[in-house]
Design a protein around this motif. Structure first.
Motif: not given
Length: 169
Positions: A39-50
């Motif tokens: 899974x390639x993930x951008x930091x913007x995706x991880x920052x959306x997690x709550x």
């Protein structure tokens, strides 16, 4: 006669060593593709997690995990492994999500979390937009700036009619 034998032996040894090391000598000529896996993930995706997000919400943001824990579905693993074909450098990143009662509780791994991670999604708010406020108290949308001269950058030529084409020939 012995000098001839020595020179042939030396030449044979040189040819043998060159043929054995030929792959590494000409390695830069051979194309090797980059190999991304997982899974390639951008930091913007991880920052959306709550915290307290449901599994469906997390899967919507990050996609399906590479691995779910076999014994309990409460731990998800997102793993990304990339090997460069040119210099054989390796990038390896992991993100481990822990759920409790189908709600996200904790994250471990190589990604930085946002400062708002510990704020549940229903308590967080969108960032404030700066702009003008109308008479009704609503935010006026920003319009893109227009160019001062309305002249087109490229002049379009009008298509010629069939009569004009025949007369010009």
């Amino acid at each position: 006669m012995t000098i001839k034998k020595h020179s042939i032996t030396l030449l044979g040894a040189a040819a043998l060593s060159l043929s054995l090391s030929a792959c590494s000598v000409f390695d830069w000529l051979i194309y090797k593709p980059d190999i991304p896996q997982g899974n390639y993930m951008e930091t913007q995706q991880v920052e959306k997690l709550r915290v307290e997000m449901t599994k469906e919400q997390v899967e919507y943001i990050l996609g399906r995990p590479v691995l779910r824990d076999s014994f309990s579905d409460n731990t998800w693993y997102y793993v990304y492994h990339y090997k460069s074909g040119r210099d054989a450098s390796i990038i390896h990143k992991e993100l481990i999500l822990h759920f409790d009662e189908d709600k996200l509780r904790r994250i471990d791994g190589d990604y930085e979390l946002s400062a708002e991670f510990n704020t549940p999604l229903d308590q967080s708010r969108l960032p404030q937009l700066s702009g003008e406020i109308s008479d009704k108290g609503d935010l006026v949308p920003l319009n893109p700036e227009s160019r001062p001269d309305a002249k087109p950058l490229i002049e379009e030529k009008k298509p010629q009619s069939l009569n004009e084409i025949k007369s010009s020939e």
